[in-house]
Design an enzyme around this catalytic site. Structure first.
Site, short mmCIF file in Angstrom:
data_model
loop_
_atom_site.label_atom_id
_atom_site.label_comp_id
_atom_site.label_asym_id
_atom_site.label_seq_id
_atom_site.Cartn_x
_atom_site.Cartn_y
_atom_site.Cartn_z
N GLY A 34 50.05 39.44 30.59
CA GLY A 34 50.93 38.38 31.07
C GLY A 34 51.05 38.35 32.59
CG HIS A 37 46.72 36.21 38.48
ND1 HIS A 37 45.36 36.21 38.29
CD2 HIS A 37 47.13 37.50 38.32
CE1 HIS A 37 44.95 37.44 38.04
NE2 HIS A 37 46.01 38.25 38.03
CG HIS A 40 45.53 36.68 33.88
ND1 HIS A 40 46.56 36.88 34.78
CD2 HIS A 40 45.21 37.90 33.40
CE1 HIS A 40 46.85 38.17 34.82
NE2 HIS A 40 46.05 38.82 34.01
N GLY A 150 38.32 40.66 33.07
CA GLY A 150 38.05 40.49 34.49
C GLY A 150 37.28 41.68 35.05
CB VAL A 179 39.89 34.77 40.52
CG1 VAL A 179 40.43 33.52 41.21
CG2 VAL A 179 39.03 34.37 39.32
CB SER A 189 50.10 40.75 37.24
OG SER A 189 49.25 40.01 36.41
#
Ligand code: PAF
Length: 294
Positions: A34, A37, A40, A150, A179, A189
């Site tokens: 969670g 951003h 994700h 990722g 990213v 996060s």
């Protein structure tokens, strides 16, 4: 924009995935904790290209946090995450609580091997066992044919690929490029913890990686020199440095300082900026140069 269904129990999540398969859809899984951003959302969009049904899990997994780590204060905002996931065309969200994933009596753990021996492994004892265990549970629940992770968590990705092979899991593990913000800072996060001043210090990570990438492109192959370029930048800005390591990109075994890194190697960093632990990496000989604004 289609609204996305949120399910809380493993049984409901499995039923959603089974129903998708009955409809003839491929099922992809995007496991997250969670606080989503753009990084994700990139994973979700990538999953969407590969499967008609994308289940995104949101679960802050206690078994991958050490006793002095940030499990309690890890950012949690399910309502905003769901809105973001709707925008990225996820099909369903699985947001279990701890008791659903680790019910009374739970005791089985997935033990990881030498891929966890270096980089973050020694600094986060038990971390990769926790990741391996929860991701194995998620695979068992969803039965995805593809799962997207990722590349910022480079070691995690390598370990999960290994697990899928070793345990004969019928799932394709896809790594999605890091990213970055326009400044070069890798999205995370945990960037939410950084003050403005810390955020500008955190740019040292991508600056250091870029310096090594430029040197590598100019022909430098000495591990010690490449590592030194990154370390110099990171050491100046960081509150403390766990490691700056240049390692074999597949086995994750560090190169000796005097070694030649050959055609491909990963440079990985873990350091603290203030109280925030940040990681970043770049695969020399493979990754595109890091773009910076300005
Ligand atoms: O990368 C993460 O966010 C977590 O380690 C994962 C894969 C969701 C497991 O909890």
């Amino acid at each position: 924009m289609r609204s996305v269904k949120v399910v809380r129990s493993p049984e409901e999540a499995r039923a959603e995935c089974d129903a998708a398969r009955v409809r003839g859809e491929r099922v992809a899984l995007v496991p997250t904790m969670g606080a989503l951003h753009e990084g994700h959302l990139g994973l979700v969009r990538e999953a969407r290209k590969r499967a008609e049904f994308v289940l995104c899990s949101i679960f802050v997994n206690p078994t991958q946090f050490g006793p002095n780590e940030d499990f309690e204060r890890y950012p949690r905002d399910l309502a905003s995450d769901v809105i973001r996931l709707e925008g990225a065309s996820a099909s369903a969200v699985f947001a279990p609580d701890v008791a659903a994933m680790y019910p009374p009596g739970d005791e089985t753990r997935v033990r990881v091997g030498p891929l966890a021996a270096h980089l973050c492994g020694p600094y986060r004892p038990g971390h990769f066992e926790g990741v391996a265990t929860v991701v194995t549970k998620l695979f068992a629940i969803a039965g995805p044919c593809v799962a997207v992770f990722g590349k910022k968590d480079y070691q995690q990705l390598a370990i999960l690929r290994r697990i899928a092979i070793d345990l004969f899991m019928p799932v394709e593990i896809v790594g999605f490029p890091i990213v970055r913000e326009a400044s070069g800072l890798a999205m995370s996060s945990r960037n939410a913890y950084l003050s403005t001043e810390e955020r500008s210090r955190a740019l040292a990570l991508s600056r250091g990686l870029s310096a090594a990438a430029r040197a590598f492109a100019a022909g430098e192959r000495r591990a010690g020199v490449l590592r030194g370029l990154v370390f110099a930048e990171v050491e100046r800005a960081a509150t403390s440095v766990d490691y700056v390591t240049i390692a074999d990109a597949d086995g994750l075994v560090p190169f000796a300082e005097a070694a030649d890194v050959g055609a491909r190697a990963v440079i990985a960093i873990a350091c603290r900026i203030g109280h925030t632990r940040l990681i970043d990496n770049l695969v020399l000989g493979e990754d595109a140069p890091i773009a910076f604004e300005g």
